[in-house]
Write an enzyme that holds these catalytic residues in place. Structure first.
Site, mmCIF file in Angstrom:
data_model
loop_
_atom_site.group_PDB
_atom_site.id
_atom_site.type_symbol
_atom_site.label_atom_id
_atom_site.label_comp_id
_atom_site.label_asym_id
_atom_site.label_seq_id
_atom_site.Cartn_x
_atom_site.Cartn_y
_atom_site.Cartn_z
ATOM 1 N N ASN A 275 -1.007 7.342 -14.364
ATOM 2 C CA ASN A 275 -0.918 6.915 -15.777
ATOM 3 C C ASN A 275 0.341 7.476 -16.433
ATOM 4 O OD1 ASN A 275 -3.239 5.236 -16.835
ATOM 5 N ND2 ASN A 275 -4.332 6.751 -15.599
ATOM 6 N N ARG B 241 -8.822 19.402 -18.134
ATOM 7 C CA ARG B 241 -9.272 20.581 -18.880
ATOM 8 C C ARG B 241 -9.754 20.129 -20.247
ATOM 9 N NH1 ARG B 241 -9.598 25.612 -17.340
ATOM 10 N NH2 ARG B 241 -8.728 26.390 -19.296
ATOM 11 N N HIS C 188 -9.684 7.139 -20.370
ATOM 12 C CA HIS C 188 -10.932 7.408 -19.641
ATOM 13 C C HIS C 188 -11.368 6.121 -18.929
ATOM 14 C CE1 HIS C 188 -14.686 9.419 -18.740
ATOM 15 N NE2 HIS C 188 -15.311 8.300 -19.070
ATOM 16 N N LEU D 52 -16.180 15.986 -25.872
ATOM 17 C CA LEU D 52 -15.676 15.357 -24.641
ATOM 18 C C LEU D 52 -15.715 13.828 -24.723
ATOM 19 C CD1 LEU D 52 -14.844 15.725 -21.604
ATOM 20 C CD2 LEU D 52 -17.290 15.565 -21.074
ATOM 21 N N GLU E 61 -5.876 0.468 -16.637
ATOM 22 C CA GLU E 61 -5.445 1.690 -17.336
ATOM 23 C C GLU E 61 -3.930 1.680 -17.503
ATOM 24 O OE1 GLU E 61 -6.977 5.456 -15.867
ATOM 25 O OE2 GLU E 61 -8.708 4.450 -14.999
HETATM 26 C C1 GRF Z 1 -7.607 8.187 -14.453
HETATM 27 O O1 GRF Z 1 -8.639 7.402 -13.927
HETATM 28 C C2 GRF Z 1 -7.887 8.486 -15.890
HETATM 29 O O2 GRF Z 1 -8.593 7.481 -16.550
HETATM 30 C C3 GRF Z 1 -8.736 9.716 -15.804
HETATM 31 O O3 GRF Z 1 -8.215 10.455 -14.728
HETATM 32 C C4 GRF Z 1 -7.560 9.574 -13.823
HETATM 33 C C5 GRF Z 1 -6.166 10.081 -13.675
HETATM 34 O O4 GRF Z 1 -5.438 9.355 -12.710
HETATM 35 N N1 GRF Z 1 -8.724 10.458 -17.052
HETATM 36 P P1 GRF Z 1 -3.853 9.524 -12.665
HETATM 37 O O5 GRF Z 1 -3.577 11.017 -12.442
HETATM 38 O O6 GRF Z 1 -3.285 9.038 -13.944
HETATM 39 O O7 GRF Z 1 -3.410 8.709 -11.479
#
Ligand code: GRF
Length: 230
Positions: free
Chosen positions: A42, A118, A136, A171, A201
């Site tokens: 991401n 975290r 998320h 959370l 995402e």
């Molecule tokens: C993703 O699925 C995000 O939604 C979640 O943790 C994962 C992180 O993946 N919070 P990356 O490190 O961005 O590949």
């Protein structure tokens, strides 16, 4: 409530018999920080969007609590400053105070959590109130916490997805900025579902950041709005 203000420089041109006129020019792009603990796909989607001009922001710094997080290498390759601030043997708030100090020192206006594993202390959340985003892999408020894709599959939902939301002190809870639905298919495994959600995402995170940084974006109670969209 307006969240981010552009830095402007005001200067005047013209004199003599002509009326002076004023030009207002945006001098600086909003500076974002990205926080990771692992792979950083991401993060990469955000950096790509900045590089390609789809997201009008500057990548100020990438911060990881894990020294060998894979995403750090990618950030460095793209010339983005990286910082490792380990949480080991430290109280949560003490760790977060150091992060907040580094963010403030760099003039960061928006913090994007991207797989940062975290919980943030109240001190961190209050220091950047309404200016921390998280992504998320479910349609919140369904399936908060870890293993959201597995939770969705085991619950038997037919539609799940992903959510970008503002981080508050609970959370996976704050006001929702953007969501994208993903259909659960017959025969889906956690892996296949996870990978289809991840594709979405990568699309919505840059769009959501852009929305939050745009003029007229605000938060009222649990709802976010953009004056320009209405
Ligand atoms: C993703 O699925 C995000 O939604 C979640 O943790 C994962 C992180 O993946 N919070 P990356 O490190 O961005 O590949």
């Amino acid at each position: 409530m307006r969240l981010i203000s552009a830095t402007s420089l005001e200067f005047s041109i013209g004199a003599g018999d002509l009326a002076a006129f004023t030009v207002i020019r945006d001098m600086a792009k909003p500076r974002i920080a990205i926080m990771i603990s692992g792979r950083g796909s991401n993060m990469a989607a955000l950096l790509d969007a900045i590089r390609e001009g789809r997201l009008d922001a500057e990548a100020g710094v990438v911060i990881s609590n894990i020294e060998d997080a894979a995403g750090l290498t990618r950030a460095r390759q793209q010339g983005v400053e990286t910082l490792v601030i380990s949480h080991k043997s430290r109280a949560r708030e003490e760790h977060d105070r150091e992060i907040v100090a580094e963010l403030s020192r760099r003039g960061v206006s928006l913090v994007c959590l991207a797989g940062y594993m975290r919980l943030l202390s109240p001190h961190f959340v209050r220091s950047f109130e309404n200016r921390i985003l998280n992504i998320h892999p479910s349609l919140l408020p369904a399936f908060p916490g870890i293993d959201a894709q597995r939770q969705a599959l085991e619950h038997g939902v037919k539609i799940t997805g992903c959510t970008v939301h503002i981080v508050d002190e609970q959370l996976d809870h704050g006001p929702i900025v953007m969501q994208r639905a993903v259909e659960v298919l017959e025969g889906d495994t956690v892996e296949s579902l996870t990978s289809r959600i991840l594709e979405q995402e990568h699309q919505i995170y840059p769009l959501a950041v852009s929305r939050v940084l745009s003029e007229g974006f605000g938060v009222k109670g649990r709802r976010t709005f953009s004056e320009r969209e209405s």
